[in-house]
Design an enzyme around this catalytic site. Structure first.
Site, PDB file in Angstrom:
ATOM      1  N   LEU A  43     -55.542  19.682 -31.735  1.00 37.35           N
ATOM      2  CA  LEU A  43     -56.998  19.622 -31.649  1.00 37.35           C
ATOM      3  C   LEU A  43     -57.443  19.463 -30.192  1.00 37.35           C
ATOM      4  O   LEU A  43     -56.639  19.126 -29.321  1.00 37.35           O
ATOM      5  CB  LEU A  43     -57.507  18.439 -32.480  1.00 37.35           C
TER       6      LEU A  43
ATOM      7  N   ARG B 157     -62.785  23.889 -23.892  1.00 39.90           N
ATOM      8  CA  ARG B 157     -62.548  23.399 -22.534  1.00 39.90           C
ATOM      9  C   ARG B 157     -63.839  23.283 -21.727  1.00 39.90           C
ATOM     10  O   ARG B 157     -63.869  22.629 -20.688  1.00 39.90           O
ATOM     11  CB  ARG B 157     -61.550  24.312 -21.825  1.00 39.90           C
TER      12      ARG B 157
ATOM     13  N   SER C  75     -57.187  22.741 -42.005  1.00 35.93           N
ATOM     14  CA  SER C  75     -58.361  23.162 -41.261  1.00 35.93           C
ATOM     15  C   SER C  75     -59.590  22.621 -41.991  1.00 35.93           C
ATOM     16  O   SER C  75     -59.533  22.338 -43.187  1.00 35.93           O
ATOM     17  CB  SER C  75     -58.444  24.694 -41.184  1.00 35.93           C
ATOM     18  N   ARG C  76     -60.694  22.494 -41.265  1.00 34.70           N
ATOM     19  CA  ARG C  76     -61.941  22.117 -41.934  1.00 34.70           C
ATOM     20  C   ARG C  76     -62.476  23.252 -42.779  1.00 34.70           C
ATOM     21  O   ARG C  76     -63.300  23.054 -43.658  1.00 34.70           O
ATOM     22  CB  ARG C  76     -62.964  21.691 -40.873  1.00 34.70           C
TER      23      ARG C  76
ATOM     24  N   ARG D  66     -47.758  29.689 -30.583  1.00 29.55           N
ATOM     25  CA  ARG D  66     -46.555  29.125 -29.995  1.00 29.55           C
ATOM     26  C   ARG D  66     -45.796  28.171 -30.912  1.00 29.55           C
ATOM     27  O   ARG D  66     -44.568  28.160 -30.906  1.00 29.55           O
ATOM     28  CB  ARG D  66     -46.910  28.371 -28.690  1.00 29.55           C
TER      29      ARG D  66
ATOM     30  N   CYS E  42     -55.978  24.535 -36.728  1.00 31.50           N
ATOM     31  CA  CYS E  42     -55.469  25.910 -36.594  1.00 31.50           C
ATOM     32  C   CYS E  42     -55.804  26.463 -35.208  1.00 31.50           C
ATOM     33  O   CYS E  42     -56.312  27.584 -35.069  1.00 31.50           O
ATOM     34  CB  CYS E  42     -56.072  26.793 -37.683  1.00 31.50           C
TER      35      CYS E  42
ATOM     36  N   HIS F 157     -58.070  13.776 -30.101  1.00 30.35           N
ATOM     37  CA  HIS F 157     -56.679  13.324 -30.174  1.00 30.35           C
ATOM     38  C   HIS F 157     -56.561  11.871 -30.614  1.00 30.35           C
ATOM     39  O   HIS F 157     -55.750  11.537 -31.475  1.00 30.35           O
ATOM     40  CB  HIS F 157     -55.981  13.504 -28.819  1.00 30.35           C
TER      41      HIS F 157
ATOM     42  N   LYS G  76     -50.959  17.811 -25.154  1.00 28.52           N
ATOM     43  CA  LYS G  76     -51.409  17.073 -23.975  1.00 28.52           C
ATOM     44  C   LYS G  76     -52.922  17.299 -23.813  1.00 28.52           C
ATOM     45  O   LYS G  76     -53.437  18.338 -24.227  1.00 28.52           O
ATOM     46  CB  LYS G  76     -50.631  17.511 -22.728  1.00 28.52           C
TER      47      LYS G  76
END
Length: 347
Positions: free
Chosen positions: A79, A170, A42-43, A24, A17, A84, A102
């Site tokens: 995720l 990130r 979702s977890r 988007r 989620c 990935h 990506k």
């Protein structure tokens, strides 16, 4: 909505989620004529049920639970990059077509494994670079074919954003964080639109933040066999910039909102030739709708819409090459070694 109307329905699930999924992707999937949005996982069961209710589908606790469903033909995976490879591979082996945000994976070897598995199982695997599906890039290629630039000499591209929320994945190295994988991959992929042959990474610099251990800024210089160069810049500590330019023997062309243009925006392309400057306003377009429509058509059997494995392999190889040759500054010696090691791992 897309002009193409599939003849049957693709039953889709969403693994995670993430914010991009909610803002988007899920709205487009829920409205797409060729998609039946079946479930979102979702977890956190409560989170899954809340998101599912908002988009008219089932909320599922656990990613593996969603993959076990017989009523799901394909999944979208938003995720963090560090997850990935695992979940794309599990989805493919569960018999699902896969659309992954990506980058497709953190490293070249994982990308090879995923593409090999998809080919072996006859499934569609796509890397969700949505900007590739915006019509402004076709317009740029048409201008190049009209010789407005002459012989192409230099591609330059930049994608950078101001500092993000400290809690963002990130900034977490174990989740595949860092500027190269998040924003640097965009100009790297765009360069290949106009320099389609083999590209060598001549040099790069990645700056690591000691608090987080991830790269927060970087640059790279690439070159093709004809001596044409690509100059790329990216990061998390900049004023916002999302642009690329093409510099040729007769002129220079710039795309101002290259990677994340709003759907209501009429993109402007600037062309500089000697003392003449021309700006062309292009039609609005929705790259999110276009990207998802291409995946749906490919999963439903439209060979012409299928993504090119070679492009995904070339992209992964270039990401590894940037890491491998980069001068890594900042951070601790251990943090720099980890980043350099990712680029060195090719097996």
């Amino acid at each position: 909505m897309p002009q193409h109307r599939p003849q049957r329905t693709l039953r889709m699930g969403v693994i995670g989620c993430a914010d991009i999924a909610i803002r988007r992707i899920l709205p487009v999937l829920a409205a797409h004529d060729g998609v039946e949005l079946v479930a979102v996982a979702s977890r956190d069961r409560t989170r899954a049920e809340q998101v599912g209710a908002a988009f008219g589908c089932c909320g599922v606790a656990g990613y593996a639970t969603l993959l076990q469903r017989d009523d799901v033909d394909a999944v979208y995976i938003p995720l963090p990059p560090g997850m990935h490879h695992e979940w794309a591979l599990r989805a493919l082996t569960a018999g699902k077509h896969v659309l992954v945000e990506k980058p497709l994976s953190e490293r070249y070897a994982h990308t090879v494994e995923l593409l090999s598995t998809a080919k072996q199982l006859g499934l569609v695997l796509a890397e969700n670079f949505m900007f590739l599906h915006h019509s402004q890039h076709r317009a740029v290629r048409a201008l190049i074919e009209q010789d407005v630039l002459g012989e192409l000499r230099v591609f330059s591209g930049s994608f950078a954003v101001p500092p993000l929320a400290p809690s963002s994945f990130r900034y977490q190295s174990h989740l595949g964080g860092g500027a190269l994988l998040d924003v640097g991959v965009y100009p790297l992929r765009a360069a290949q639109l106009y320099l389609p042959g083999e590209l060598d990474v001549l040099g790069a610099c990645l700056r690591v933040d000691e608090r987080t251990g991830v790269d927060v800024a970087g640059s790279a210089l690439l070159c093709d066999a004809q001596g044409r160069t690509a100059q790329l810049d990216f990061g998390f500590e900049h004023s916002y910039r999302s642009t690329y330019s093409l510099w040729g023997s007769r002129g220079r062309l710039s795309v101002r909102r290259a990677f994340t243009p709003p759907e209501q925006l009429r993109p402007v392309v600037r062309i500089e030739q000697q003392d003449v400057v021309t700006e062309r306003s292009l039609p609005e377009d929705n790259q999110v709708v276009n990207a998802l429509d291409a995946f749906v058509r490919a999963a439903l059997g439209d060979v012409g819409a299928a993504p090119a494995p070679e492009a995904m392999l070339r992209q992964a190889a270039l990401v590894d090459a940037v890491r491998r040759v980069a001068k890594v500054v900042g951070g601790t010696a251990e943090q720099r070694a980890v980043l350099a090691g990712l680029g060195a791992a090719r097996v």
